[in-house]
Design a protein around this motif. Structure first.
Motif, PDB file in Angstrom:
ATOM      1  N   GLY A  23       0.806  -1.216   0.000  1.00 54.30           N
ATOM      2  CA  GLY A  23       0.000   0.000   0.000  1.00 54.30           C
ATOM      3  C   GLY A  23       0.837   1.262   0.000  1.00 54.30           C
ATOM      4  O   GLY A  23       0.381   2.315  -0.451  1.00 54.30           O
ATOM      5  N   LYS A  24       2.079   1.157   0.480  1.00 55.92           N
ATOM      6  CA  LYS A  24       2.982   2.308   0.492  1.00 55.92           C
ATOM      7  C   LYS A  24       3.914   2.347  -0.721  1.00 55.92           C
ATOM      8  O   LYS A  24       4.845   3.155  -0.762  1.00 55.92           O
ATOM      9  CB  LYS A  24       3.820   2.299   1.776  1.00 55.92           C
ATOM     10  CG  LYS A  24       2.966   2.495   3.033  1.00 55.92           C
ATOM     11  CD  LYS A  24       3.834   2.547   4.286  1.00 55.92           C
ATOM     12  CE  LYS A  24       2.982   2.767   5.531  1.00 55.92           C
ATOM     13  NZ  LYS A  24       3.802   2.851   6.762  1.00 55.92           N
ATOM     14  N   GLY A  25       3.652   1.445  -1.673  1.00 57.70           N
ATOM     15  CA  GLY A  25       4.396   1.486  -2.927  1.00 57.70           C
ATOM     16  C   GLY A  25       5.632   0.625  -2.988  1.00 57.70           C
ATOM     17  O   GLY A  25       6.442   0.781  -3.915  1.00 57.70           O
ATOM     18  N   HIS A  26       5.811  -0.295  -2.044  1.00 60.39           N
ATOM     19  CA  HIS A  26       6.986  -1.167  -2.047  1.00 60.39           C
ATOM     20  C   HIS A  26       6.512  -2.609  -1.932  1.00 60.39           C
ATOM     21  O   HIS A  26       5.978  -3.024  -0.901  1.00 60.39           O
ATOM     22  CB  HIS A  26       7.943  -0.829  -0.892  1.00 60.39           C
ATOM     23  CG  HIS A  26       8.604   0.501  -1.032  1.00 60.39           C
ATOM     24  ND1 HIS A  26       9.689   0.719  -1.861  1.00 60.39           N
ATOM     25  CD2 HIS A  26       8.326   1.706  -0.458  1.00 60.39           C
ATOM     26  CE1 HIS A  26      10.057   1.985  -1.785  1.00 60.39           C
ATOM     27  NE2 HIS A  26       9.242   2.614  -0.943  1.00 60.39           N
ATOM     28  N   ALA A  27       6.722  -3.366  -2.992  1.00 55.27           N
ATOM     29  CA  ALA A  27       6.348  -4.780  -2.978  1.00 55.27           C
ATOM     30  C   ALA A  27       7.487  -5.596  -2.375  1.00 55.27           C
ATOM     31  O   ALA A  27       8.648  -5.441  -2.755  1.00 55.27           O
ATOM     32  CB  ALA A  27       6.054  -5.268  -4.398  1.00 55.27           C
ATOM     33  N   VAL A  28       7.169  -6.441  -1.416  1.00 58.55           N
ATOM     34  CA  VAL A  28       8.166  -7.284  -0.746  1.00 58.55           C
ATOM     35  C   VAL A  28       7.698  -8.728  -0.790  1.00 58.55           C
ATOM     36  O   VAL A  28       6.497  -9.011  -0.800  1.00 58.55           O
ATOM     37  CB  VAL A  28       8.385  -6.834   0.719  1.00 58.55           C
ATOM     38  CG1 VAL A  28       9.049  -5.481   0.766  1.00 58.55           C
ATOM     39  CG2 VAL A  28       7.071  -6.808   1.484  1.00 58.55           C
ATOM     40  N   SER A  29       8.644  -9.639  -0.818  1.00 62.34           N
ATOM     41  CA  SER A  29       8.312 -11.063  -0.842  1.00 62.34           C
ATOM     42  C   SER A  29       7.993 -11.551   0.566  1.00 62.34           C
ATOM     43  O   SER A  29       8.436 -10.970   1.567  1.00 62.34           O
ATOM     44  CB  SER A  29       9.475 -11.872  -1.419  1.00 62.34           C
ATOM     45  OG  SER A  29      10.602 -11.793  -0.571  1.00 62.34           O
ATOM     46  N   GLU A  30       7.213 -12.624   0.639  1.00 63.76           N
ATOM     47  CA  GLU A  30       6.867 -13.186   1.939  1.00 63.76           C
ATOM     48  C   GLU A  30       8.087 -13.765   2.642  1.00 63.76           C
ATOM     49  O   GLU A  30       8.153 -13.782   3.874  1.00 63.76           O
ATOM     50  CB  GLU A  30       5.789 -14.260   1.776  1.00 63.76           C
ATOM     51  CG  GLU A  30       4.436 -13.709   1.344  1.00 63.76           C
ATOM     52  CD  GLU A  30       3.346 -14.766   1.408  1.00 63.76           C
ATOM     53  OE1 GLU A  30       3.669 -15.918   1.742  1.00 63.76           O
ATOM     54  OE2 GLU A  30       2.179 -14.436   1.129  1.00 63.76           O
ATOM     55  N   THR A  31       9.069 -14.249   1.884  1.00 60.24           N
ATOM     56  CA  THR A  31      10.291 -14.770   2.496  1.00 60.24           C
ATOM     57  C   THR A  31      11.048 -13.661   3.220  1.00 60.24           C
ATOM     58  O   THR A  31      11.528 -13.855   4.342  1.00 60.24           O
ATOM     59  CB  THR A  31      11.176 -15.401   1.420  1.00 60.24           C
ATOM     60  OG1 THR A  31      10.429 -16.381   0.700  1.00 60.24           O
ATOM     61  CG2 THR A  31      12.397 -16.055   2.039  1.00 60.24           C
ATOM     62  N   MET A  71      10.535  -0.360   4.979  1.00 58.00           N
ATOM     63  CA  MET A  71      10.393   0.871   4.209  1.00 58.00           C
ATOM     64  C   MET A  71      11.645   1.735   4.228  1.00 58.00           C
ATOM     65  O   MET A  71      11.717   2.728   3.513  1.00 58.00           O
ATOM     66  CB  MET A  71       9.207   1.681   4.747  1.00 58.00           C
ATOM     67  CG  MET A  71       7.848   1.002   4.564  1.00 58.00           C
ATOM     68  SD  MET A  71       7.458   0.661   2.850  1.00 58.00           S
ATOM     69  CE  MET A  71       7.360   2.309   2.203  1.00 58.00           C
ATOM     70  N   ASP A  72      12.632   1.360   5.049  1.00 67.66           N
ATOM     71  CA  ASP A  72      13.871   2.134   5.138  1.00 67.66           C
ATOM     72  C   ASP A  72      14.763   1.762   3.955  1.00 67.66           C
ATOM     73  O   ASP A  72      15.685   0.944   4.066  1.00 67.66           O
ATOM     74  CB  ASP A  72      14.566   1.843   6.465  1.00 67.66           C
ATOM     75  CG  ASP A  72      15.754   2.777   6.698  1.00 67.66           C
ATOM     76  OD1 ASP A  72      15.957   3.691   5.874  1.00 67.66           O
ATOM     77  OD2 ASP A  72      16.476   2.570   7.694  1.00 67.66           O
ATOM     78  N   GLN A  73      14.515   2.329   2.802  1.00 67.92           N
ATOM     79  CA  GLN A  73      15.213   1.962   1.576  1.00 67.92           C
ATOM     80  C   GLN A  73      16.666   2.405   1.554  1.00 67.92           C
ATOM     81  O   GLN A  73      17.456   1.911   0.757  1.00 67.92           O
ATOM     82  CB  GLN A  73      14.480   2.560   0.368  1.00 67.92           C
ATOM     83  CG  GLN A  73      13.059   2.047   0.201  1.00 67.92           C
ATOM     84  CD  GLN A  73      12.998   0.537   0.044  1.00 67.92           C
ATOM     85  OE1 GLN A  73      13.757  -0.032  -0.732  1.00 67.92           O
ATOM     86  NE2 GLN A  73      12.101  -0.103   0.785  1.00 67.92           N
ATOM     87  N   GLY A  74      17.062   3.336   2.416  1.00 67.87           N
ATOM     88  CA  GLY A  74      18.450   3.778   2.456  1.00 67.87           C
ATOM     89  C   GLY A  74      19.293   3.041   3.472  1.00 67.87           C
ATOM     90  O   GLY A  74      20.392   3.478   3.791  1.00 67.87           O
ATOM     91  N   SER A  75      18.791   1.911   3.981  1.00 66.86           N
ATOM     92  CA  SER A  75      19.486   1.177   5.023  1.00 66.86           C
ATOM     93  C   SER A  75      20.373   0.093   4.419  1.00 66.86           C
ATOM     94  O   SER A  75      19.872  -0.807   3.731  1.00 66.86           O
ATOM     95  CB  SER A  75      18.477   0.540   5.988  1.00 66.86           C
ATOM     96  OG  SER A  75      19.110  -0.362   6.850  1.00 66.86           O
ATOM     97  N   PRO A  76      21.695   0.128   4.651  1.00 68.54           N
ATOM     98  CA  PRO A  76      22.546  -0.981   4.204  1.00 68.54           C
ATOM     99  C   PRO A  76      22.170  -2.307   4.859  1.00 68.54           C
ATOM    100  O   PRO A  76      22.358  -3.369   4.270  1.00 68.54           O
ATOM    101  CB  PRO A  76      23.949  -0.534   4.611  1.00 68.54           C
ATOM    102  CG  PRO A  76      23.868   0.952   4.738  1.00 68.54           C
ATOM    103  CD  PRO A  76      22.483   1.225   5.231  1.00 68.54           C
ATOM    104  N   SER A  77      21.640  -2.234   6.083  1.00 70.63           N
ATOM    105  CA  SER A  77      21.218  -3.461   6.765  1.00 70.63           C
ATOM    106  C   SER A  77      20.109  -4.159   5.997  1.00 70.63           C
ATOM    107  O   SER A  77      20.135  -5.384   5.813  1.00 70.63           O
ATOM    108  CB  SER A  77      20.753  -3.132   8.186  1.00 70.63           C
ATOM    109  OG  SER A  77      20.230  -4.280   8.817  1.00 70.63           O
ATOM    110  N   LEU A  78      19.117  -3.408   5.530  1.00 70.65           N
ATOM    111  CA  LEU A  78      18.023  -4.000   4.752  1.00 70.65           C
ATOM    112  C   LEU A  78      18.538  -4.553   3.434  1.00 70.65           C
ATOM    113  O   LEU A  78      18.114  -5.634   2.987  1.00 70.65           O
ATOM    114  CB  LEU A  78      16.931  -2.951   4.506  1.00 70.65           C
ATOM    115  CG  LEU A  78      15.708  -3.431   3.713  1.00 70.65           C
ATOM    116  CD1 LEU A  78      15.003  -4.558   4.448  1.00 70.65           C
ATOM    117  CD2 LEU A  78      14.748  -2.279   3.444  1.00 70.65           C
ATOM    118  N   ASP A  79      19.476  -3.834   2.802  1.00 67.90           N
ATOM    119  CA  ASP A  79      20.070  -4.340   1.559  1.00 67.90           C
ATOM    120  C   ASP A  79      20.798  -5.657   1.794  1.00 67.90           C
ATOM    121  O   ASP A  79      20.745  -6.576   0.961  1.00 67.90           O
ATOM    122  CB  ASP A  79      21.046  -3.306   0.986  1.00 67.90           C
ATOM    123  CG  ASP A  79      20.324  -2.254   0.149  1.00 67.90           C
ATOM    124  OD1 ASP A  79      19.111  -2.398  -0.056  1.00 67.90           O
ATOM    125  OD2 ASP A  79      20.988  -1.291  -0.291  1.00 67.90           O
TER     126      ASP A  79
END
Length: 614
Positions: A23-31, A71-79
């Protein structure tokens, strides 16, 4: 809560998080969502109690924390976590890669094979059409040229006619389905070998690529690209390591860094994970190069033997040449598998690049290197500085020991607040509870060895706070017994991946052949004995026949007799026996019965019988 209810709760939480992100514009996988949920729950800073069932407030808090993290797209941890999920979902062993490729090829062949084996030929045109289908099957299975190229089809047809002329289709159609499929596979291998031999003899080979030459060019190119990427990641990792060492050392004065310390650590984890994955891919490419070299040698040797066998001969027995043709086809198929594997590994390497975007934006090109100047210590320099303290023990296969934390120094990770510094095995390896630990310095080894359990627990706490370390440091087994958010303990088996794939459902269907064997119904068959007698009488037509009979003196009043006898057996039995005993004989004497001088008779009785006890 039962296991089914626990899984339902987890799936609902994952689905809700994925919907909010979408809903916020970011599709993520269930995994990815499942991994983030587990990481958030394990983080002690979030104060989740895994020993009790989550309340509605806990679920809402968990969803909000996970959505914020995703949603934190600038996070190296999420990457880094995304990189780990991608690699886990797309990489497997070379054996499984090749098996999957073979399954895809077989699925493409199934419709053509079924059409050939189930065909019912009635006319000459049907026979010709069936033969053309067999040629198409051979081309599709060998993957040597296109079935729409006229020259390729003519060459394949000529090769097939030399071993399987169209006149043998009748014999082929009389076989059962399993034998038909086996013959199709054998014909494909032989025809492939013939075409490869013709190409080597420069008498054909239309549409066949020079696969050995392509591989000889592609493997060094791919290896060079991976090594270049690996060198960049290692260089960047040592720059981050040197800068973090300066920031964490209280005795060194440094100017204030514009990038937060936690962000620098996440960037270090990101490039270290990229380095680890590149090493895995590079090892597979090196193994692929060795396998290609072996296959090319065997292919050249077999081709030479085949040339010697058919040299200047107009006719050669099939028993001599068919095994050579089949071997050529197998070696060529192996080269094709290696080509597919090399392409997959190259694609995985390229697809890892987007997961470095966040950390690459922390410093412009060359800025971090300019800040550090000439003070960047790389792996070789650190090994030289520490190797003078202690030599490794005389241990068999010392360089193949399974080091914990993926070769990272656990003491430095704890004491320098998450700094990743590779250990130096030359210092020595600590064996603690059947696990091996390596360290960056002699001091680190001595301090870690004095309290190993305490430092191991601290490493686990660091990994809970930075979930990307669980995969990077290979802490799967240490977190295998941690409980899920609903209080349900989900133990992982040895070798199982941490990134648990979500439970998915799909509609599927299967189809079986109506008749696995060829039908062979005899209409005149009868099982009833009386029906057979009726047919026999009908065939005899007794109304127009005369019955004759005769009798002899020997056969008069004779009949078959059968008797049954039993063999005599010696039978014995035992009956009771007589017994006796000796008792005392009674001896009683009477005196005075005849009277005496007096009128009164006095009788005297004397018992002289002996006692029984005597």
């Amino acid at each position: 809560m039962s296991r089914a209810q626990a899984e339902s709760v987890i799936k609902n939480i994952i689905r809700e998080i994925a919907q909010e992100c979408a809903g916020k514009g970011h599709a993520v996988s269930e995994t990815l969502v499942a991994f983030i949920v587990k990481a958030v729950v394990l983080d002690p800073r979030n104060l989740f109690n895994v020993d009790r069932t989550l309340t509605k407030q806990d679920v809402r808090k968990l969803v909000e924390l996970c959505v914020d993290k995703l949603m934190d797209q600038g996070s190296p941890s999420l990457d880094t976590i995304k990189m780990q999920v991608y690699f886990d979902m797309n990489y497997t062993s070379r054996r499984e890669f090749i098996e999957e490729h073979q399954r895809v090829l077989q699925s493409r062949l199934v419709p053509v094979s079924r059409e050939i084996t189930d065909s019912r030929v009635k006319t000459r045109e049907d026979l010709e059409g069936l033969y053309r289908k067999i040629v198409s099957y051979v081309l599709l299975r060998s993957d040597l040229g296109s079935s729409t190229d006229i020259t390729t089809v003519r060459e394949a047809t000529a090769a097939l006619q030399s071993v399987f002329p169209q006149s043998e289709l009748g014999t082929f159609l009389s076989l059962i389905k399993k034998d038909k499929e086996q013959q199709l596979n054998d014909l494909s291998m032989i025809v492939t070998g013939i075409r490869l031999f013709n190409k080597d003899s420069r008498k054909g080979g239309e549409g066949i690529d020079d696969l050995p030459a392509i591989l000889n060019e592609a493997i060094p190119s791919t290896s060079k690209d991976i090594e270049w990427e690996l060198e960049l990641s290692q260089s960047l990792a040592w720059q981050y390591t040197s800068w973090l060492e300066r920031l964490l050392d209280p005795e060194v004065e440094t100017r204030e860094c514009i990038v937060p310390l936690d962000m620098l650590k996440q960037a270090l984890y990101n490039v270290r994970q990229h380095e680890a994955f590149l090493k895995v891919i590079l090892a597979d490419v090196i193994l692929c190069a060795k396998q290609v070299e072996t296959l090319q040698t065997e292919l050249a040797t077999r081709m030479k033997l085949l040339r010697v066998t058919v040299h200047s001969k107009t006719a050669v027995p099939t028993a001599q040449v068919f095994p050579h043709f089949t071997a050529l086809a197998k070696f060529w198929s192996g080269l094709q598998d290696e080509m597919v594997l090399l392409s997959i590994l190259s694609n995985i390497m390229e697809n890892l690049q987007p997961f470095l975007a966040a950390q690459s934006q922390l410093f412009p090109d060359g800025q971090l290197e300019d800040i550090l100047g000439l003070e960047i210590k790389k792996y070789e320099q650190r090994m030289k500085e520490s190797s003078e303290w202690l030599l490794p023990e005389t241990t068999a296969n010392f360089d193949k020991l399974p080091l914990q934390y993926n070769g990272i120094c656990g003491y430095t990770l704890v004491k320098k607040d998450g700094l990743l510094l590779p250990g130096n095995p030359s210092i020595g390896v600590l064996k603690h509870r059947e696990k091996y630990y390596v360290f960056s310095s002699k001091e680190a080894a001595l301090r870690f060895g004095s309290k190993p359990d305490e430092y191991i627990a601290h490493v686990a706490e660091k990994a809970k706070q930075s979930p990307e370390l669980i995969q990077l440091l290979q802490l799967h087994q240490q977190f295998a017994c941690d409980q899920e958010p609903n209080g349900h303990s989900d133990r992982m088996q040895s070798g199982e991946r941490l990134l648990v794939k979500p439970i998915t459902k799909c509609d599927s269907s299967t189809q079986t052949d109506t008749h696995l064997l060829e039908t062979n119904i005899v209409k005149s068959y009868e099982w009833n004995e009386w029906e057979l007698r009726r047919k026999a009488i009908k065939l005899a037509n007794l109304r127009s026949k005369v019955t004759h009979s005769m009798q002899t003196n020997l056969s008069h009043m004779r009949r078959d007799n059968v008797t049954q006898t039993y063999h005599l057996e010696d039978v014995a039995c035992q009956s009771k026996r007589d017994g006796n005993s000796n008792v005392p004989k009674p001896q009683v004497y009477l005196a005075g019965l005849r009277g005496g001088k007096t009128k009164t008779t006095h009788m005297i009785k004397t018992n002289l019988t002996r006692s029984v006890s005597e």
